[in-house]
Design an enzyme around this catalytic site. Structure first.
Site, PDB file in Angstrom:
ATOM      1  N   TYR A 179       0.844  -1.205   0.000  1.00 48.87           N
ATOM      2  CA  TYR A 179       0.000   0.000   0.000  1.00 48.87           C
ATOM      3  C   TYR A 179       0.876   1.250   0.000  1.00 48.87           C
ATOM      4  O   TYR A 179       0.743   2.113  -0.868  1.00 48.87           O
ATOM      5  CB  TYR A 179      -0.902  -0.039   1.223  1.00 48.87           C
ATOM      6  CG  TYR A 179      -1.923   1.079   1.291  1.00 48.87           C
ATOM      7  CD1 TYR A 179      -3.087   1.028   0.535  1.00 48.87           C
ATOM      8  CD2 TYR A 179      -1.721   2.174   2.127  1.00 48.87           C
ATOM      9  CE1 TYR A 179      -4.034   2.047   0.613  1.00 48.87           C
ATOM     10  CE2 TYR A 179      -2.666   3.188   2.208  1.00 48.87           C
ATOM     11  CZ  TYR A 179      -3.820   3.119   1.447  1.00 48.87           C
ATOM     12  OH  TYR A 179      -4.743   4.130   1.537  1.00 48.87           O
ATOM     13  N   ASP A 180       1.804   1.313   0.974  1.00 46.46           N
ATOM     14  CA  ASP A 180       2.596   2.539   1.133  1.00 46.46           C
ATOM     15  C   ASP A 180       3.465   2.803  -0.101  1.00 46.46           C
ATOM     16  O   ASP A 180       3.479   3.906  -0.651  1.00 46.46           O
ATOM     17  CB  ASP A 180       3.508   2.429   2.361  1.00 46.46           C
ATOM     18  CG  ASP A 180       2.751   2.213   3.666  1.00 46.46           C
ATOM     19  OD1 ASP A 180       1.539   1.945   3.623  1.00 46.46           O
ATOM     20  OD2 ASP A 180       3.383   2.294   4.734  1.00 46.46           O
ATOM     21  N   ARG A 220     -10.863  -1.015   9.788  1.00 47.73           N
ATOM     22  CA  ARG A 220     -10.139   0.152  10.320  1.00 47.73           C
ATOM     23  C   ARG A 220     -10.673   0.491  11.709  1.00 47.73           C
ATOM     24  O   ARG A 220     -11.728   0.018  12.133  1.00 47.73           O
ATOM     25  CB  ARG A 220     -10.268   1.333   9.356  1.00 47.73           C
ATOM     26  CG  ARG A 220      -9.325   1.177   8.174  1.00 47.73           C
ATOM     27  CD  ARG A 220      -9.492   2.250   7.132  1.00 47.73           C
ATOM     28  NE  ARG A 220     -10.586   1.974   6.222  1.00 47.73           N
ATOM     29  CZ  ARG A 220     -10.920   2.716   5.176  1.00 47.73           C
ATOM     30  NH1 ARG A 220     -10.227   3.809   4.922  1.00 47.73           N
ATOM     31  NH2 ARG A 220     -11.922   2.378   4.384  1.00 47.73           N
TER      32      ARG A 220
HETATM   33  P1  NAD Z   1     -12.710   1.658   0.164  1.00 47.12           P
HETATM   34  O1  NAD Z   1     -12.009   0.352   0.304  1.00 47.12           O
HETATM   35  O2  NAD Z   1     -14.034   1.831   0.803  1.00 47.12           O
HETATM   36  O3  NAD Z   1     -12.884   2.060  -1.366  1.00 47.12           O
HETATM   37  C1  NAD Z   1     -12.012   1.635  -2.386  1.00 47.12           C
HETATM   38  C2  NAD Z   1     -12.848   1.349  -3.627  1.00 47.12           C
HETATM   39  O4  NAD Z   1     -11.962   0.996  -4.704  1.00 47.12           O
HETATM   40  C3  NAD Z   1     -13.793   0.174  -3.432  1.00 47.12           C
HETATM   41  O5  NAD Z   1     -15.050   0.490  -3.976  1.00 47.12           O
HETATM   42  C4  NAD Z   1     -13.125  -0.954  -4.200  1.00 47.12           C
HETATM   43  O6  NAD Z   1     -14.044  -1.928  -4.647  1.00 47.12           O
HETATM   44  C5  NAD Z   1     -12.456  -0.193  -5.327  1.00 47.12           C
HETATM   45  N1  NAD Z   1     -11.290  -0.870  -5.915  1.00 47.12           N
HETATM   46  C6  NAD Z   1     -10.231  -1.404  -5.270  1.00 47.12           C
HETATM   47  N2  NAD Z   1      -9.346  -1.910  -6.143  1.00 47.12           N
HETATM   48  C7  NAD Z   1      -9.864  -1.684  -7.379  1.00 47.12           C
HETATM   49  C8  NAD Z   1      -9.434  -1.988  -8.687  1.00 47.12           C
HETATM   50  N3  NAD Z   1      -8.277  -2.645  -8.916  1.00 47.12           N
HETATM   51  N4  NAD Z   1     -10.209  -1.624  -9.732  1.00 47.12           N
HETATM   52  C9  NAD Z   1     -11.389  -0.987  -9.526  1.00 47.12           C
HETATM   53  N5  NAD Z   1     -11.845  -0.673  -8.295  1.00 47.12           N
HETATM   54  C10 NAD Z   1     -11.099  -1.025  -7.238  1.00 47.12           C
HETATM   55  O7  NAD Z   1     -11.674   2.753   0.713  1.00 47.12           O
HETATM   56  P2  NAD Z   1     -11.862   4.313   0.949  1.00 47.12           P
HETATM   57  O8  NAD Z   1     -11.635   4.590   2.382  1.00 47.12           O
HETATM   58  O9  NAD Z   1     -13.101   4.793   0.305  1.00 47.12           O
HETATM   59  O10 NAD Z   1     -10.597   4.881   0.180  1.00 47.12           O
HETATM   60  C11 NAD Z   1     -10.706   5.422  -1.131  1.00 47.12           C
HETATM   61  C12 NAD Z   1      -9.333   5.879  -1.592  1.00 47.12           C
HETATM   62  O11 NAD Z   1      -8.805   6.844  -0.681  1.00 47.12           O
HETATM   63  C13 NAD Z   1      -8.298   4.743  -1.666  1.00 47.12           C
HETATM   64  O12 NAD Z   1      -7.494   4.947  -2.793  1.00 47.12           O
HETATM   65  C14 NAD Z   1      -7.485   4.937  -0.407  1.00 47.12           C
HETATM   66  O13 NAD Z   1      -6.167   4.474  -0.561  1.00 47.12           O
HETATM   67  C15 NAD Z   1      -7.527   6.449  -0.225  1.00 47.12           C
HETATM   68  N6  NAD Z   1      -7.334   6.807   1.179  1.00 47.12           N
HETATM   69  C16 NAD Z   1      -8.352   6.660   2.077  1.00 47.12           C
HETATM   70  C17 NAD Z   1      -8.143   6.986   3.407  1.00 47.12           C
HETATM   71  C18 NAD Z   1      -9.242   6.899   4.430  1.00 47.12           C
HETATM   72  O14 NAD Z   1      -8.976   7.170   5.601  1.00 47.12           O
HETATM   73  N7  NAD Z   1     -10.462   6.566   4.086  1.00 47.12           N
HETATM   74  C19 NAD Z   1      -6.886   7.439   3.834  1.00 47.12           C
HETATM   75  C20 NAD Z   1      -5.875   7.547   2.895  1.00 47.12           C
HETATM   76  C21 NAD Z   1      -6.113   7.243   1.563  1.00 47.12           C
HETATM   77  N1  UDP Z   2      -6.302  -0.343  15.539  1.00 49.51           N
HETATM   78  C1  UDP Z   2      -6.679  -0.882  16.752  1.00 49.51           C
HETATM   79  N2  UDP Z   2      -7.733  -1.747  16.775  1.00 49.51           N
HETATM   80  C2  UDP Z   2      -8.433  -2.080  15.667  1.00 49.51           C
HETATM   81  C3  UDP Z   2      -8.058  -1.517  14.424  1.00 49.51           C
HETATM   82  C4  UDP Z   2      -6.974  -0.667  14.408  1.00 49.51           C
HETATM   83  O1  UDP Z   2      -6.083  -0.596  17.787  1.00 49.51           O
HETATM   84  O2  UDP Z   2      -9.399  -2.864  15.785  1.00 49.51           O
HETATM   85  C5  UDP Z   2      -5.181   0.612  15.513  1.00 49.51           C
HETATM   86  C6  UDP Z   2      -4.090   0.299  14.496  1.00 49.51           C
HETATM   87  O3  UDP Z   2      -3.132  -0.580  15.034  1.00 49.51           O
HETATM   88  C7  UDP Z   2      -3.527   1.690  14.243  1.00 49.51           C
HETATM   89  C8  UDP Z   2      -4.741   2.611  14.391  1.00 49.51           C
HETATM   90  O4  UDP Z   2      -5.697   1.864  15.142  1.00 49.51           O
HETATM   91  O5  UDP Z   2      -2.571   2.014  15.215  1.00 49.51           O
HETATM   92  C9  UDP Z   2      -5.356   3.023  13.072  1.00 49.51           C
HETATM   93  O6  UDP Z   2      -5.590   1.847  12.334  1.00 49.51           O
HETATM   94  P1  UDP Z   2      -6.356   1.859  10.935  1.00 49.51           P
HETATM   95  O7  UDP Z   2      -6.285   0.471  10.405  1.00 49.51           O
HETATM   96  O8  UDP Z   2      -7.682   2.487  11.109  1.00 49.51           O
HETATM   97  O9  UDP Z   2      -5.517   2.864  10.033  1.00 49.51           O
HETATM   98  P2  UDP Z   2      -3.954   3.009   9.712  1.00 49.51           P
HETATM   99  O10 UDP Z   2      -3.158   2.105  10.601  1.00 49.51           O
HETATM  100  O11 UDP Z   2      -3.832   2.631   8.280  1.00 49.51           O
HETATM  101  O12 UDP Z   2      -3.683   4.430   9.999  1.00 49.51           O
END
Ligand code: NAD
Ligand code: UDP
Length: 356
Positions: A179-180, A220
């Site tokens: 991911y990262d 999450r």
């Molecule tokens: P989510 O998992 O709810 O949504 C992701 C969507 O992308 C889903 O509908 C999934 O079916 C679709 N998808 C995944 N892989 C695909 C592919 N190969 N082809 C077509 N569709 C695909 O996640 P989200 O929280 O809505 O995140 C949306 C975007 O924002 C992501 O790119 C994520 O990395 C980024 N983002 C979100 C957060 C957050 O906190 N929500 C933080 C950082 C980045």
């Molecule tokens: N986390 C937790 N319990 C859970 C899910 C997540 O303590 O059931 C913690 C996780 O280890 C991280 C923080 O909550 O330190 C945020 O996790 P999340 O998966 O929401 O996002 P990210 O780690 O990608 O920021």
């Protein structure tokens, strides 16, 4: 042909192009507005993507959601399906696609650690090959393209809070790397397409965002804790709970997307969007127990590998360049999110909503 559920692969892209062009043409004629744009939202069936589609439709644009439904759900699209200017295509962006569009938002990628780690090779392909496919589409149609990047590009940061200028501390060889490093590679591809092909790019680095339409089994922290609290199950704090995150409510984030995408001064460099309020995970657990009136107990599980110790956005750039800052306090955002999950738990089936 079902307008709202079209499965495609690369061989059918020409047919699809004609088909979608017809949809867009008729919707443009119907609305009779010159400013109506044809906007592709990749990942539009997900948590953030469905809110974005809704916002764009409300502004009168034609929206086509492209999603493979790996973590996205049909129920996130239910309210949108009644709109004449909305359609969706079931498609995986790791395969090429050819649609005539004015703008592209790339949100396609599983965002929750358990989901993006379930098939890490596919996560990497989505970020690299998927972004490449969308950038080539943007280049072909001179479409502006927006990338949903992430605070994970800063990894386990040594600089706190994190400004956009910080290069990060990221492990290239671990469970979070797909991911990262995938998102970092995508940012590089955006940079390269801008420099080499003049593509009009926008990049937002999103910090932890929560709200209605997250999946109950998303994994999450906010959704886990709320669902556990509502069901009276143990609240699973990973590690000692002293790690921090900054939680942004979805409506604030979507406003930030909008301001970046349509800012009169084009910003081609990444911009942090997030809420600088910083909370320990332990404090979040206590707050959710308190707000739900739950009798759940906190239990501690082992901390996942490479779990960042702290995270908080420096949003100086968003404030100065976009006039954006979050307006929704954690307590208010949690209230709406708890109400949403209560609705999910009391559906007629009596079960938590499953994926479509
Ligand atoms: P989510 O998992 O709810 O949504 C992701 C969507 O992308 C889903 O509908 C999934 O079916 C679709 N998808 C995944 N892989 C695909 C592919 N190969 N082809 C077509 N569709 C695909 O996640 P989200 O929280 O809505 O995140 C949306 C975007 O924002 C992501 O790119 C994520 O990395 C980024 N983002 C979100 C957060 C957050 O906190 N929500 C933080 C950082 C980045
Ligand atoms: N986390 C937790 N319990 C859970 C899910 C997540 O303590 O059931 C913690 C996780 O280890 C991280 C923080 O909550 O330190 C945020 O996790 P999340 O998966 O929401 O996002 P990210 O780690 O990608 O920021």
């Amino acid at each position: 042909m079902d307008l709202h559920n079209l499965q495609i692969d690369a061989r059918f892209s020409l047919i699809l192009e004609v088909f979608v062009a017809t949809i867009f043409k008729s919707s443009n004629e119907n609305s009779n507005q010159k400013s109506v744009r044809r906007i592709l939202v990749a990942g539009g069936a997900g948590f953030l993507g469905s809110h974005l589609c809704e916002r764009l439709l409300n502004e009168g644009h034609s929206v086509i959601c492209v999603d493979n439904f790996s973590t996205g759900r049909m129920e996130n699209l239910h309210q949108l399906l009644s709109s004449d200017t909305f359609s969706f295509v079931r498609h995986d962006i790791i395969e090429p696609l050819d649609l005539p569009v004015d703008e592209i938002y790339n949100l396609a990628c599983p965002a929750s650690p358990p989901h993006y780690q379930a098939d890490p090779v596919h996560t990497m392909k989505t970020n690299v090959i998927g972004s490449l496919n969308l950038l080539e589409l943007a280049s072909r149609y001179q479409a502006r393209i927006f990338q949903a990047s992430t605070s994970e590009v800063y990894g386990d940061p040594h600089v706190h809070p994190q400004p956009e200028s910080y290069w990060g501390n990221v492990n290239s060889f671990g469970p979070r790397s797909c991911y990262d490093e995938g998102k970092r590679s995508a940012e590089t591809l955006f940079y390269d397409f801008h420099k080499q092909h003049g593509v009009d790019i926008r990049i937002v680095r999103i910090f932890n965002t929560y709200g209605p339409r997250m999946r109950p089994d998303d994994g999450r922290v906010v959704s886990n804790f709320i669902v556990q609290a509502l069901k009276g199950e143990d609240i699973t704090v990973y590690g000692d709970g002293s790690q921090t995150r900054s939680f942004c409510y979805v409506d604030d984030l979507i406003e930030g997307f909008h301001r970046l995408m349509y800012c009169p001064q084009a910003i081609h460099t990444p911009v942090n969007i997030g809420n600088p309020g910083e909370f320990t995970v332990g404090a979040l657990a206590e707050q959710i127990i308190d707000m739900t009136g739950s009798r759940s107990k906190i239990v501690h599980h082992s901390l996942p590998v490479d779990d960042p110790r702290q995270r908080r956005p420096d949003i100086t750039a968003a404030k100065q360049e976009l006039g954006w800052e979050p307006t929704i306090a954690l307590a208010d955002g949690l209230k709406s999110t708890i109400a949403y999950f209560e609705g999910q738990l009391t559906k007629p089936t009596g079960k938590l909503a499953e994926a479509a």
